[in-house]
Design a protein around this motif. Structure first.
Motif, PDB file in Angstrom:
ATOM      1  N   TYR A 222       0.829  -1.196   0.000  1.00  0.00           N
ATOM      2  CA  TYR A 222       0.000   0.000   0.000  1.00  0.00           C
ATOM      3  C   TYR A 222       0.868   1.253   0.000  1.00  0.00           C
ATOM      4  O   TYR A 222       1.901   1.313   0.679  1.00  0.00           O
ATOM      5  CB  TYR A 222      -0.869   0.063   1.260  1.00  0.00           C
ATOM      6  N   LYS A 223       0.435   2.248  -0.746  1.00  0.00           N
ATOM      7  CA  LYS A 223       0.952   3.595  -0.588  1.00  0.00           C
ATOM      8  C   LYS A 223      -0.187   4.429  -0.032  1.00  0.00           C
ATOM      9  O   LYS A 223      -1.302   4.408  -0.554  1.00  0.00           O
ATOM     10  CB  LYS A 223       1.412   4.185  -1.929  1.00  0.00           C
ATOM     11  N   LYS A 224       0.087   5.144   1.065  1.00  0.00           N
ATOM     12  CA  LYS A 224      -0.929   5.979   1.686  1.00  0.00           C
ATOM     13  C   LYS A 224      -0.422   7.414   1.774  1.00  0.00           C
ATOM     14  O   LYS A 224       0.775   7.666   1.768  1.00  0.00           O
ATOM     15  CB  LYS A 224      -1.256   5.481   3.093  1.00  0.00           C
ATOM     16  N   ILE A 225      -1.356   8.320   1.859  1.00  0.00           N
ATOM     17  CA  ILE A 225      -1.018   9.723   2.076  1.00  0.00           C
ATOM     18  C   ILE A 225      -1.823  10.254   3.256  1.00  0.00           C
ATOM     19  O   ILE A 225      -2.825   9.652   3.659  1.00  0.00           O
ATOM     20  CB  ILE A 225      -1.266  10.590   0.826  1.00  0.00           C
ATOM     21  N   GLU A 226      -1.370  11.346   3.808  1.00  0.00           N
ATOM     22  CA  GLU A 226      -2.053  11.974   4.929  1.00  0.00           C
ATOM     23  C   GLU A 226      -2.317  13.436   4.601  1.00  0.00           C
ATOM     24  O   GLU A 226      -1.580  14.063   3.846  1.00  0.00           O
ATOM     25  CB  GLU A 226      -1.207  11.887   6.204  1.00  0.00           C
ATOM     26  N   ASN A 227      -3.387  13.954   5.164  1.00  0.00           N
ATOM     27  CA  ASN A 227      -3.600  15.395   5.137  1.00  0.00           C
ATOM     28  C   ASN A 227      -4.273  15.809   6.436  1.00  0.00           C
ATOM     29  O   ASN A 227      -4.376  15.008   7.368  1.00  0.00           O
ATOM     30  CB  ASN A 227      -4.412  15.816   3.893  1.00  0.00           C
ATOM     31  N   GLU A 228      -4.733  17.033   6.499  1.00  0.00           N
ATOM     32  CA  GLU A 228      -5.325  17.513   7.752  1.00  0.00           C
ATOM     33  C   GLU A 228      -6.651  16.831   8.059  1.00  0.00           C
ATOM     34  O   GLU A 228      -7.130  16.883   9.195  1.00  0.00           O
ATOM     35  CB  GLU A 228      -5.520  19.037   7.696  1.00  0.00           C
ATOM     36  N   LYS A 229      -7.237  16.147   7.081  1.00  0.00           N
ATOM     37  CA  LYS A 229      -8.525  15.499   7.279  1.00  0.00           C
ATOM     38  C   LYS A 229      -8.405  14.033   7.699  1.00  0.00           C
ATOM     39  O   LYS A 229      -9.274  13.500   8.385  1.00  0.00           O
ATOM     40  CB  LYS A 229      -9.353  15.574   5.985  1.00  0.00           C
ATOM     41  N   SER A 230      -7.337  13.362   7.265  1.00  0.00           N
ATOM     42  CA  SER A 230      -7.265  11.917   7.500  1.00  0.00           C
ATOM     43  C   SER A 230      -5.831  11.403   7.403  1.00  0.00           C
ATOM     44  O   SER A 230      -5.005  11.957   6.672  1.00  0.00           O
ATOM     45  CB  SER A 230      -8.134  11.178   6.474  1.00  0.00           C
ATOM     46  N   ARG A 231      -5.573  10.320   8.130  1.00  0.00           N
ATOM     47  CA  ARG A 231      -4.303   9.609   8.039  1.00  0.00           C
ATOM     48  C   ARG A 231      -4.467   8.303   7.273  1.00  0.00           C
ATOM     49  O   ARG A 231      -3.540   7.507   7.208  1.00  0.00           O
ATOM     50  CB  ARG A 231      -3.760   9.316   9.441  1.00  0.00           C
ATOM     51  N   PHE A 232      -5.638   8.070   6.731  1.00  0.00           N
ATOM     52  CA  PHE A 232      -5.920   6.782   6.106  1.00  0.00           C
ATOM     53  C   PHE A 232      -6.404   6.936   4.668  1.00  0.00           C
ATOM     54  O   PHE A 232      -7.358   6.297   4.242  1.00  0.00           O
ATOM     55  CB  PHE A 232      -6.966   6.012   6.933  1.00  0.00           C
ATOM     56  N   ILE A 233      -5.744   7.804   3.904  1.00  0.00           N
ATOM     57  CA  ILE A 233      -6.090   7.969   2.496  1.00  0.00           C
ATOM     58  C   ILE A 233      -5.216   7.025   1.679  1.00  0.00           C
ATOM     59  O   ILE A 233      -3.993   7.133   1.662  1.00  0.00           O
ATOM     60  CB  ILE A 233      -5.881   9.423   2.040  1.00  0.00           C
ATOM     61  N   TYR A 234      -5.857   6.084   1.022  1.00  0.00           N
ATOM     62  CA  TYR A 234      -5.135   5.087   0.237  1.00  0.00           C
ATOM     63  C   TYR A 234      -4.877   5.622  -1.161  1.00  0.00           C
ATOM     64  O   TYR A 234      -5.802   6.054  -1.851  1.00  0.00           O
ATOM     65  CB  TYR A 234      -5.943   3.788   0.168  1.00  0.00           C
ATOM     66  N   ASP A 235      -3.624   5.580  -1.576  1.00  0.00           N
ATOM     67  CA  ASP A 235      -3.227   6.073  -2.891  1.00  0.00           C
ATOM     68  C   ASP A 235      -3.196   4.940  -3.915  1.00  0.00           C
ATOM     69  O   ASP A 235      -3.785   5.049  -4.988  1.00  0.00           O
ATOM     70  CB  ASP A 235      -1.847   6.732  -2.785  1.00  0.00           C
TER      71      ASP A 235
END
Length: 421
Positions: A222-235
Protein backbone atom coordinates in the motif's frame (compact mmCIF):
# COMPACT_ATOMS: atom_id res chain seq x y z
CA UNK A 1 -32.48 -34.13 -6.39
CA UNK A 2 -30.02 -34.63 -9.23
CA UNK A 3 -27.49 -37.47 -8.91
CA UNK A 4 -24.80 -36.02 -11.13
CA UNK A 5 -24.59 -32.34 -10.15
CA UNK A 6 -21.95 -30.97 -7.79
CA UNK A 7 -22.56 -27.91 -5.61
CA UNK A 8 -20.63 -25.34 -3.63
CA UNK A 9 -22.08 -23.07 -0.94
CA UNK A 10 -21.01 -19.41 -1.00
CA UNK A 11 -21.99 -17.46 2.11
CA UNK A 12 -22.49 -13.74 1.43
CA UNK A 13 -21.45 -13.59 -2.26
CA UNK A 14 -20.63 -9.88 -2.16
CA UNK A 15 -17.54 -7.93 -3.23
CA UNK A 16 -15.00 -10.47 -4.55
CA UNK A 17 -17.33 -13.24 -3.39
CA UNK A 18 -19.51 -12.64 -6.44
CA UNK A 19 -16.68 -13.96 -8.60
CA UNK A 20 -17.14 -17.45 -7.19
CA UNK A 21 -20.35 -17.79 -9.15
CA UNK A 22 -18.85 -17.53 -12.64
CA UNK A 23 -15.73 -19.50 -11.68
CA UNK A 24 -17.87 -22.38 -10.37
CA UNK A 25 -20.18 -22.47 -13.36
CA UNK A 26 -17.20 -22.70 -15.72
CA UNK A 27 -16.22 -25.90 -13.86
CA UNK A 28 -19.76 -27.27 -14.04
CA UNK A 29 -20.32 -26.73 -10.31
CA UNK A 30 -23.59 -25.16 -9.20
CA UNK A 31 -23.48 -22.37 -6.59
CA UNK A 32 -25.81 -22.28 -3.62
CA UNK A 33 -25.88 -18.68 -2.40
CA UNK A 34 -26.54 -18.08 1.29
CA UNK A 35 -26.92 -14.72 3.02
CA UNK A 36 -26.23 -14.09 6.69
CA UNK A 37 -28.42 -11.66 8.60
CA UNK A 38 -25.41 -9.36 9.06
CA UNK A 39 -24.75 -9.17 5.32
CA UNK A 40 -28.34 -8.18 4.62
CA UNK A 41 -27.77 -5.09 6.78
CA UNK A 42 -24.46 -4.20 5.13
CA UNK A 43 -23.94 -1.37 2.64
CA UNK A 44 -22.95 -3.92 -0.04
CA UNK A 45 -26.16 -5.98 -0.02
CA UNK A 46 -28.14 -3.55 -2.18
CA UNK A 47 -25.85 -4.16 -5.17
CA UNK A 48 -26.48 -7.91 -5.23
CA UNK A 49 -28.50 -9.27 -8.14
CA UNK A 50 -29.36 -12.94 -8.28
CA UNK A 51 -29.49 -14.57 -11.73
CA UNK A 52 -31.61 -17.67 -11.14
CA UNK A 53 -29.16 -19.37 -8.76
CA UNK A 54 -30.23 -21.20 -5.63
CA UNK A 55 -30.64 -18.47 -3.02
CA UNK A 56 -31.16 -19.09 0.69
CA UNK A 57 -31.99 -16.36 3.19
CA UNK A 58 -33.08 -17.64 6.60
CA UNK A 59 -32.93 -16.25 10.13
CA UNK A 60 -30.99 -19.07 11.78
CA UNK A 61 -28.34 -21.68 10.96
CA UNK A 62 -30.66 -24.66 11.43
CA UNK A 63 -33.14 -23.35 8.86
CA UNK A 64 -30.34 -22.63 6.38
CA UNK A 65 -29.00 -26.17 6.75
CA UNK A 66 -32.47 -27.63 6.23
CA UNK A 67 -32.94 -25.56 3.08
CA UNK A 68 -29.56 -26.65 1.72
CA UNK A 69 -30.56 -30.28 2.33
CA UNK A 70 -33.85 -29.71 0.50
CA UNK A 71 -31.88 -28.78 -2.63
CA UNK A 72 -28.96 -31.16 -2.54
CA UNK A 73 -27.67 -34.27 -0.81
CA UNK A 74 -24.74 -33.78 1.57
CA UNK A 75 -22.27 -35.76 -0.53
CA UNK A 76 -22.91 -33.50 -3.51
CA UNK A 77 -21.52 -30.39 -1.78
CA UNK A 78 -17.78 -30.03 -2.38
CA UNK A 79 -17.11 -26.96 -0.23
CA UNK A 80 -18.57 -23.98 1.60
CA UNK A 81 -16.68 -20.68 1.89
CA UNK A 82 -17.41 -17.06 2.82
CA UNK A 83 -17.57 -14.62 -0.06
CA UNK A 84 -16.85 -11.68 2.20
CA UNK A 85 -16.11 -10.87 5.84
CA UNK A 86 -19.68 -11.17 7.12
CA UNK A 87 -19.88 -14.78 5.99
CA UNK A 88 -16.97 -16.15 8.04
CA UNK A 89 -18.98 -17.42 11.05
CA UNK A 90 -21.82 -18.91 9.04
CA UNK A 91 -19.53 -20.59 6.49
CA UNK A 92 -17.64 -22.25 9.36
CA UNK A 93 -20.90 -23.53 10.86
CA UNK A 94 -22.25 -24.90 7.57
CA UNK A 95 -18.91 -26.50 6.67
CA UNK A 96 -18.64 -28.11 10.08
CA UNK A 97 -22.18 -29.50 9.90
CA UNK A 98 -21.66 -31.07 6.47
CA UNK A 99 -18.10 -32.28 7.30
CA UNK A 100 -16.70 -30.17 4.47
CA UNK A 101 -13.14 -28.76 4.33
CA UNK A 102 -13.23 -26.31 7.20
CA UNK A 103 -11.06 -23.92 9.15
CA UNK A 104 -10.66 -24.82 12.82
CA UNK A 105 -14.11 -24.24 14.25
CA UNK A 106 -12.77 -23.56 17.76
CA UNK A 107 -11.03 -20.43 16.43
CA UNK A 108 -13.94 -19.08 14.40
CA UNK A 109 -14.35 -16.00 16.61
CA UNK A 110 -10.61 -15.29 16.50
CA UNK A 111 -10.88 -14.99 12.73
CA UNK A 112 -13.45 -12.19 12.99
CA UNK A 113 -12.99 -10.36 16.26
CA UNK A 114 -9.97 -8.04 16.02
CA UNK A 115 -9.27 -8.18 19.76
CA UNK A 116 -9.47 -11.98 19.93
CA UNK A 117 -7.32 -12.18 16.79
CA UNK A 118 -4.42 -10.30 18.40
CA UNK A 119 -4.84 -12.26 21.64
CA UNK A 120 -4.57 -15.47 19.63
CA UNK A 121 -1.26 -14.34 18.13
CA UNK A 122 0.03 -13.32 21.54
CA UNK A 123 -0.82 -16.76 22.96
CA UNK A 124 1.10 -18.36 20.08
CA UNK A 125 4.09 -16.07 20.86
CA UNK A 126 3.77 -14.38 17.45
CA UNK A 127 4.47 -10.65 17.20
CA UNK A 128 1.19 -8.80 17.70
CA UNK A 129 -0.17 -5.32 18.38
CA UNK A 130 -0.43 -3.97 21.92
CA UNK A 131 -4.13 -3.36 22.49
CA UNK A 132 -7.05 -3.01 24.90
CA UNK A 133 -10.70 -3.97 24.50
CA UNK A 134 -13.41 -1.62 25.74
CA UNK A 135 -17.13 -2.35 25.98
CA UNK A 136 -18.28 1.14 26.93
CA UNK A 137 -17.00 4.70 26.93
CA UNK A 138 -16.90 4.60 30.73
CA UNK A 139 -14.17 1.93 30.62
CA UNK A 140 -11.72 4.43 29.12
CA UNK A 141 -11.07 5.94 32.55
CA UNK A 142 -9.42 2.70 33.68
CA UNK A 143 -6.70 2.86 31.01
CA UNK A 144 -3.68 5.11 30.69
CA UNK A 145 -2.84 5.02 26.99
CA UNK A 146 0.35 6.25 25.37
CA UNK A 147 -0.82 8.51 22.56
CA UNK A 148 -1.31 8.49 19.67
CA UNK A 149 -3.53 5.40 19.42
CA UNK A 150 -5.80 3.75 16.88
CA UNK A 151 -9.39 2.92 17.78
CA UNK A 152 -11.63 0.69 15.68
CA UNK A 153 -14.69 -1.56 15.95
CA UNK A 154 -13.78 -5.12 16.90
CA UNK A 155 -16.10 -6.64 14.31
CA UNK A 156 -15.83 -4.43 11.25
CA UNK A 157 -13.30 -4.55 8.39
CA UNK A 158 -11.14 -2.37 6.18
CA UNK A 159 -10.93 1.25 7.29
CA UNK A 160 -14.50 1.36 8.62
CA UNK A 161 -14.41 3.28 11.89
CA UNK A 162 -10.61 3.17 12.12
CA UNK A 163 -9.60 6.46 13.73
CA UNK A 164 -6.29 8.04 14.74
CA UNK A 165 -6.52 9.69 18.16
CA UNK A 166 -3.84 12.00 19.57
CA UNK A 167 -5.43 12.82 22.92
CA UNK A 168 -7.60 11.29 25.63
CA UNK A 169 -10.37 13.76 24.83
CA UNK A 170 -10.31 12.85 21.15
CA UNK A 171 -10.42 9.13 21.95
CA UNK A 172 -13.43 9.61 24.20
CA UNK A 173 -15.26 11.61 21.54
CA UNK A 174 -14.54 9.03 18.84
CA UNK A 175 -15.58 6.15 21.10
CA UNK A 176 -18.90 7.85 21.84
CA UNK A 177 -19.48 8.20 18.11
CA UNK A 178 -18.61 4.58 17.28
CA UNK A 179 -20.40 2.73 20.07
CA UNK A 180 -23.81 1.32 19.08
CA UNK A 181 -23.43 2.56 15.52
CA UNK A 182 -24.19 0.14 12.67
CA UNK A 183 -20.97 -0.43 10.78
CA UNK A 184 -20.50 -0.92 7.04
CA UNK A 185 -20.71 -4.71 7.41
CA UNK A 186 -24.15 -4.47 8.97
CA UNK A 187 -23.25 -5.20 12.61
CA UNK A 188 -23.69 -2.96 15.65
CA UNK A 189 -20.48 -1.77 17.32
CA UNK A 190 -20.70 -3.15 20.86
CA UNK A 191 -16.97 -3.54 21.34
CA UNK A 192 -14.02 -1.34 20.38
CA UNK A 193 -10.31 -2.05 20.24
CA UNK A 194 -7.74 0.60 21.18
CA UNK A 195 -4.34 -0.22 19.70
CA UNK A 196 -0.86 1.25 19.69
CA UNK A 197 -0.19 3.37 16.62
CA UNK A 198 2.20 1.57 14.29
CA UNK A 199 4.33 3.55 11.87
CA UNK A 200 5.61 1.56 8.92
CA UNK A 201 4.84 0.20 5.47
CA UNK A 202 1.63 -1.76 4.99
CA UNK A 203 1.55 -4.92 2.90
CA UNK A 204 -1.21 -7.27 1.81
CA UNK A 205 -0.41 -10.98 1.59
CA UNK A 206 -3.04 -13.10 -0.16
CA UNK A 207 -2.91 -16.85 0.43
CA UNK A 208 -5.00 -19.90 -0.36
CA UNK A 209 -4.77 -22.76 2.14
CA UNK A 210 -5.67 -26.38 1.48
CA UNK A 211 -5.36 -29.22 3.96
CA UNK A 212 -3.21 -26.97 6.14
CA UNK A 213 -0.71 -26.11 3.41
CA UNK A 214 -0.50 -22.42 2.55
CA UNK A 215 -0.05 -21.28 -1.06
CA UNK A 216 0.98 -17.68 -1.74
CA UNK A 217 -1.10 -16.17 -4.53
CA UNK A 218 -0.13 -12.49 -4.46
CA UNK A 219 1.60 -9.86 -2.35
CA UNK A 220 0.94 -6.12 -2.51
CA UNK A 221 2.23 -2.91 -0.99
CA UNK A 222 0.00 0.00 0.00
CA UNK A 223 0.95 3.60 -0.59
CA UNK A 224 -0.93 5.98 1.69
CA UNK A 225 -1.02 9.72 2.08
CA UNK A 226 -2.05 11.97 4.93
CA UNK A 227 -3.60 15.40 5.14
CA UNK A 228 -5.33 17.51 7.75
CA UNK A 229 -8.52 15.50 7.28
CA UNK A 230 -7.27 11.92 7.50
CA UNK A 231 -4.30 9.61 8.04
CA UNK A 232 -5.92 6.78 6.11
CA UNK A 233 -6.09 7.97 2.50
CA UNK A 234 -5.13 5.09 0.24
CA UNK A 235 -3.23 6.07 -2.89
CA UNK A 236 -2.36 2.77 -4.57
CA UNK A 237 -1.80 -0.94 -4.20
CA UNK A 238 1.17 -2.27 -6.18
CA UNK A 239 2.52 -5.75 -6.77
CA UNK A 240 5.44 -6.87 -4.61
CA UNK A 241 8.00 -8.95 -6.52
CA UNK A 242 10.23 -11.70 -5.15
CA UNK A 243 13.21 -9.35 -5.36
CA UNK A 244 11.75 -7.26 -2.51
CA UNK A 245 14.11 -7.57 0.48
CA UNK A 246 11.14 -8.22 2.78
CA UNK A 247 9.39 -10.80 0.61
CA UNK A 248 10.47 -13.99 2.38
CA UNK A 249 10.01 -12.68 5.93
CA UNK A 250 6.48 -11.49 5.08
CA UNK A 251 5.58 -14.90 3.65
CA UNK A 252 6.97 -16.77 6.66
CA UNK A 253 5.33 -14.47 9.22
CA UNK A 254 1.95 -14.64 7.48
CA UNK A 255 2.06 -18.44 7.40
CA UNK A 256 2.70 -18.43 11.16
CA UNK A 257 -0.36 -16.18 11.65
CA UNK A 258 -2.53 -18.45 9.50
CA UNK A 259 -1.51 -21.48 11.55
CA UNK A 260 -2.22 -19.65 14.82
CA UNK A 261 -5.67 -18.53 13.61
CA UNK A 262 -6.61 -22.02 12.42
CA UNK A 263 -6.86 -21.06 8.76
CA UNK A 264 -6.31 -24.36 6.95
CA UNK A 265 -8.78 -24.16 4.05
CA UNK A 266 -9.70 -21.45 1.57
CA UNK A 267 -8.54 -17.93 0.62
CA UNK A 268 -7.23 -15.49 3.21
CA UNK A 269 -6.51 -11.77 3.01
CA UNK A 270 -3.81 -10.61 5.41
CA UNK A 271 -2.82 -7.02 6.15
CA UNK A 272 0.68 -6.75 7.58
CA UNK A 273 2.59 -3.70 8.81
CA UNK A 274 6.36 -3.77 8.49
CA UNK A 275 7.66 -1.83 11.49
CA UNK A 276 11.43 -1.29 11.69
CA UNK A 277 11.98 -4.41 9.62
CA UNK A 278 9.61 -6.64 11.63
CA UNK A 279 6.18 -7.71 10.32
CA UNK A 280 3.12 -7.47 12.55
CA UNK A 281 -0.42 -8.48 11.63
CA UNK A 282 -2.96 -5.67 11.48
CA UNK A 283 -5.78 -8.07 10.71
CA UNK A 284 -6.54 -11.22 8.77
CA UNK A 285 -9.67 -12.08 6.83
CA UNK A 286 -10.55 -15.72 6.19
CA UNK A 287 -11.98 -14.84 2.78
CA UNK A 288 -10.76 -13.52 -0.59
CA UNK A 289 -9.19 -10.10 -1.09
CA UNK A 290 -12.14 -7.85 -1.87
CA UNK A 291 -12.93 -5.23 -4.47
CA UNK A 292 -11.40 -5.76 -7.90
CA UNK A 293 -8.22 -7.36 -6.59
CA UNK A 294 -9.11 -10.80 -7.99
CA UNK A 295 -9.25 -9.22 -11.47
CA UNK A 296 -5.84 -7.65 -10.92
CA UNK A 297 -4.35 -10.98 -9.79
CA UNK A 298 -5.61 -12.62 -12.97
CA UNK A 299 -3.82 -10.00 -15.07
CA UNK A 300 -0.64 -10.54 -13.05
CA UNK A 301 -0.48 -14.31 -12.88
CA UNK A 302 -3.26 -15.79 -15.01
CA UNK A 303 -5.04 -16.93 -11.84
CA UNK A 304 -6.46 -15.48 -8.63
CA UNK A 305 -7.39 -16.68 -5.16
CA UNK A 306 -10.78 -17.97 -6.23
CA UNK A 307 -9.57 -19.93 -9.25
CA UNK A 308 -6.65 -21.36 -7.25
CA UNK A 309 -8.97 -22.52 -4.46
CA UNK A 310 -11.32 -24.26 -6.88
CA UNK A 311 -8.39 -25.95 -8.65
CA UNK A 312 -6.97 -27.19 -5.34
CA UNK A 313 -10.30 -28.52 -4.09
CA UNK A 314 -10.79 -30.36 -7.41
CA UNK A 315 -7.24 -31.78 -7.23
CA UNK A 316 -6.31 -30.10 -10.51
CA UNK A 317 -2.67 -29.54 -11.36
CA UNK A 318 -1.67 -25.91 -10.86
CA UNK A 319 1.70 -24.12 -10.83
CA UNK A 320 2.09 -21.36 -8.23
CA UNK A 321 5.65 -20.23 -8.92
CA UNK A 322 4.97 -16.50 -8.41
CA UNK A 323 6.30 -15.74 -11.89
CA UNK A 324 4.13 -12.80 -12.85
CA UNK A 325 3.05 -12.17 -16.45
CA UNK A 326 2.44 -8.46 -15.86
CA UNK A 327 3.37 -5.97 -13.20
CA UNK A 328 0.22 -4.39 -11.82
CA UNK A 329 -1.25 -1.67 -9.63
CA UNK A 330 -4.61 -0.56 -8.37
CA UNK A 331 -5.04 3.21 -8.02
CA UNK A 332 -7.60 4.62 -5.60
CA UNK A 333 -9.09 7.88 -6.84
CA UNK A 334 -8.65 10.72 -4.35
CA UNK A 335 -11.04 13.64 -4.49
CA UNK A 336 -9.97 16.94 -2.96
CA UNK A 337 -13.29 18.53 -3.91
CA UNK A 338 -16.89 18.49 -2.72
CA UNK A 339 -20.01 19.02 -4.77
CA UNK A 340 -22.83 17.41 -6.73
CA UNK A 341 -21.14 14.95 -9.08
CA UNK A 342 -22.06 14.96 -12.78
CA UNK A 343 -19.58 12.72 -14.59
CA UNK A 344 -15.88 11.88 -14.95
CA UNK A 345 -14.36 14.29 -17.42
CA UNK A 346 -11.09 12.54 -18.31
CA UNK A 347 -12.06 8.93 -18.85
CA UNK A 348 -10.86 8.84 -22.46
CA UNK A 349 -7.47 10.17 -21.40
CA UNK A 350 -7.22 7.48 -18.70
CA UNK A 351 -8.05 4.75 -21.20
CA UNK A 352 -5.17 5.90 -23.45
CA UNK A 353 -2.57 5.19 -20.75
CA UNK A 354 -0.35 2.30 -21.86
CA UNK A 355 -1.01 0.01 -18.89
CA UNK A 356 -4.71 0.82 -18.43
CA UNK A 357 -6.90 -2.25 -17.78
CA UNK A 358 -10.20 -1.02 -16.39
CA UNK A 359 -11.96 1.78 -14.56
CA UNK A 360 -14.58 1.24 -11.85
CA UNK A 361 -16.49 4.35 -10.71
CA UNK A 362 -18.08 4.18 -7.26
CA UNK A 363 -20.08 7.36 -7.70
CA UNK A 364 -22.88 8.19 -10.12
CA UNK A 365 -24.60 11.29 -11.47
CA UNK A 366 -26.12 13.54 -8.78
CA UNK A 367 -24.35 11.72 -5.94
CA UNK A 368 -22.56 13.86 -3.39
CA UNK A 369 -18.84 14.03 -4.18
CA UNK A 370 -16.86 14.17 -0.92
CA UNK A 371 -13.25 14.81 -0.04
CA UNK A 372 -11.70 11.36 0.15
CA UNK A 373 -10.81 10.38 3.72
CA UNK A 374 -10.62 6.57 3.65
CA UNK A 375 -11.50 3.48 1.60
CA UNK A 376 -15.21 3.89 2.24
CA UNK A 377 -15.68 7.08 0.23
CA UNK A 378 -13.25 6.73 -2.66
CA UNK A 379 -14.85 7.89 -5.95
CA UNK A 380 -13.50 4.89 -7.86
CA UNK A 381 -10.52 2.75 -8.75
CA UNK A 382 -8.37 2.29 -11.86
CA UNK A 383 -6.53 -0.94 -12.68
CA UNK A 384 -3.16 -0.98 -14.44
CA UNK A 385 -1.11 -3.92 -15.71
CA UNK A 386 1.83 -4.10 -18.11
CA UNK A 387 4.85 -6.28 -18.79
CA UNK A 388 7.05 -3.30 -17.95
CA UNK A 389 6.98 -2.01 -14.40
CA UNK A 390 8.05 1.46 -15.52
CA UNK A 391 4.92 1.79 -17.69
CA UNK A 392 2.67 1.15 -14.70
CA UNK A 393 4.62 3.56 -12.49
CA UNK A 394 4.50 6.27 -15.15
CA UNK A 395 0.76 5.82 -15.66
CA UNK A 396 0.10 6.15 -11.93
CA UNK A 397 1.80 9.55 -12.06
CA UNK A 398 -0.16 10.56 -15.14
CA UNK A 399 -3.44 9.58 -13.46
CA UNK A 400 -2.71 11.94 -10.55
CA UNK A 401 -1.88 14.76 -12.97
CA UNK A 402 -5.24 14.25 -14.68
CA UNK A 403 -7.02 14.06 -11.34
CA UNK A 404 -5.80 17.55 -10.43
CA UNK A 405 -7.73 19.03 -13.36
CA UNK A 406 -11.06 20.60 -12.42
CA UNK A 407 -12.77 18.72 -15.25
CA UNK A 408 -11.72 15.31 -13.89
CA UNK A 409 -14.56 15.37 -11.35
CA UNK A 410 -17.19 17.19 -13.35
CA UNK A 411 -19.39 18.54 -10.56
CA UNK A 412 -21.12 21.57 -9.13
CA UNK A 413 -18.48 22.27 -6.51
CA UNK A 414 -19.37 23.60 -3.10
CA UNK A 415 -15.76 24.40 -2.27
CA UNK A 416 -12.18 23.45 -3.00
CA UNK A 417 -9.95 21.71 -0.48
CA UNK A 418 -6.20 21.19 -0.39
CA UNK A 419 -5.59 17.47 -0.85
CA UNK A 420 -2.11 17.15 0.57
CA UNK A 421 -1.47 14.46 -2.06
Amino acid sequence: MSNDKKYAVIVDPLSAGKEYIKALLIKGIFPILVFSLEAKESVFYGSFQNENHILIEADCVDKIILEIKSYVAQNKIIFCVPGTETGVFLADQISNHFSLPCNKISLSTERRNKYRMQECLKSAKIKSISHVRINSVDELIFHDFTYPVIVKPAMSAGSDGVTFCETKEQLQKVAQKLFHKRNQLGGINTELVVQEYLCGTEYVVDFVSHNGKHHLVAMWKYKKIENEKSRFIYDSLTLVTQTDINFDKLVQYTEECLDALGIVHGPSHNEIMLVEGSPVLIESGARPHGGKSQTLMSHCFGYNQISVWISLILNESISLSYQYLNYAALAFLISDKEGIFKHFGCQKEIEKLSSYIDFFPFIKENDMLECTKDLLNIPGIVLFAHKKKENVESDLIQLRILEKLDVFYNAFYKNLMVSGA
